[in-house]
Design a protein around this motif. Sequence first.
Motif, mmCIF file in Angstrom:
data_model
loop_
_atom_site.group_PDB
_atom_site.id
_atom_site.type_symbol
_atom_site.label_atom_id
_atom_site.label_comp_id
_atom_site.label_asym_id
_atom_site.label_seq_id
_atom_site.Cartn_x
_atom_site.Cartn_y
_atom_site.Cartn_z
ATOM 1 N N LEU A 1 -56.023 6.486 9.005
ATOM 2 C CA LEU A 1 -56.860 5.288 8.922
ATOM 3 C C LEU A 1 -56.497 4.444 7.698
ATOM 4 O O LEU A 1 -56.435 3.209 7.795
ATOM 5 N N LEU A 2 -56.220 5.070 6.582
ATOM 6 C CA LEU A 2 -55.813 4.333 5.382
ATOM 7 C C LEU A 2 -54.487 3.605 5.607
ATOM 8 O O LEU A 2 -54.322 2.455 5.190
ATOM 9 N N ILE A 3 -53.547 4.262 6.273
ATOM 10 C CA ILE A 3 -52.254 3.632 6.539
ATOM 11 C C ILE A 3 -52.415 2.460 7.504
ATOM 12 O O ILE A 3 -51.814 1.397 7.316
ATOM 13 N N ILE A 4 -53.241 2.641 8.523
ATOM 14 C CA ILE A 4 -53.485 1.547 9.471
ATOM 15 C C ILE A 4 -54.154 0.371 8.762
ATOM 16 O O ILE A 4 -53.782 -0.788 8.962
ATOM 17 N N THR A 5 -55.123 0.676 7.896
ATOM 18 C CA THR A 5 -55.799 -0.376 7.132
ATOM 19 C C THR A 5 -54.804 -1.112 6.245
ATOM 20 O O THR A 5 -54.823 -2.344 6.155
ATOM 21 N N TRP A 6 -53.927 -0.353 5.602
ATOM 22 C CA TRP A 6 -52.901 -0.974 4.766
ATOM 23 C C TRP A 6 -51.994 -1.874 5.612
ATOM 24 O O TRP A 6 -51.698 -3.001 5.218
ATOM 25 N N ALA A 7 -51.553 -1.388 6.753
ATOM 26 C CA ALA A 7 -50.648 -2.166 7.607
ATOM 27 C C ALA A 7 -51.322 -3.434 8.128
ATOM 28 O O ALA A 7 -50.719 -4.511 8.140
ATOM 29 N N LEU B 1 -45.905 -2.146 -2.826
ATOM 30 C CA LEU B 1 -45.941 -1.224 -3.954
ATOM 31 C C LEU B 1 -47.147 -0.298 -3.887
ATOM 32 O O LEU B 1 -47.067 0.873 -4.278
ATOM 33 N N VAL B 2 -48.264 -0.795 -3.365
ATOM 34 C CA VAL B 2 -49.474 0.022 -3.257
ATOM 35 C C VAL B 2 -49.220 1.251 -2.395
ATOM 36 O O VAL B 2 -49.525 2.377 -2.798
ATOM 37 N N THR C 1 -46.338 3.621 -4.008
ATOM 38 C CA THR C 1 -46.815 4.387 -5.161
ATOM 39 C C THR C 1 -47.818 5.440 -4.723
ATOM 40 O O THR C 1 -47.756 6.595 -5.166
ATOM 41 N N SER C 2 -48.736 5.083 -3.860
ATOM 42 C CA SER C 2 -49.759 6.031 -3.400
ATOM 43 C C SER C 2 -49.137 7.230 -2.701
ATOM 44 O O SER C 2 -49.480 8.381 -3.004
ATOM 45 N N THR C 3 -48.243 6.975 -1.784
ATOM 46 C CA THR C 3 -47.643 8.090 -1.042
ATOM 47 C C THR C 3 -46.747 8.936 -1.935
ATOM 48 O O THR C 3 -46.697 10.163 -1.776
#
Length: 125
Positions: free
Chosen positions: A25-31, A45-46, A49-51
């Motif tokens: 869900l976080l990755i989908i939100t980011w995308a 970069l967010v 860096t996070s991953t």
Amino acid sequence: MKFERFAQWLAKVSGRPLTFASALLLIITWAVSGPLFGFNDTWQLVINTSTTIITFLMVFLIQNTQNRDNDVLHIKIDELLRTTQRAHKALLDLEDMDPAELHALRKHYQQMGEHEAPDPSDNPD
């Protein structure tokens, strides 16, 4: 001791389906937020860096968990060898042998297995 308990707890939590779903869900939100930020360098970069940070920390967590599991298995196997009458007691300290000694011992047991007749009592039928 606190780190071991924390590592065990975190390993259990990180392996749950809900944790995977949360990460997804976080990755989908980011995308999906990409167009909002114009797909700029900071946006990329967010996630990078996070991953990277999460992966770096998970390596140590996984190593700690594997070391603990390995120690537990060694103790259990040592106890089985100790209580089994026909077992070779010299096998209790295999983890202290160098790779050449382990290779020679493995070859010895492979040869024993090739020459040994199957035990009829081992047949589950």
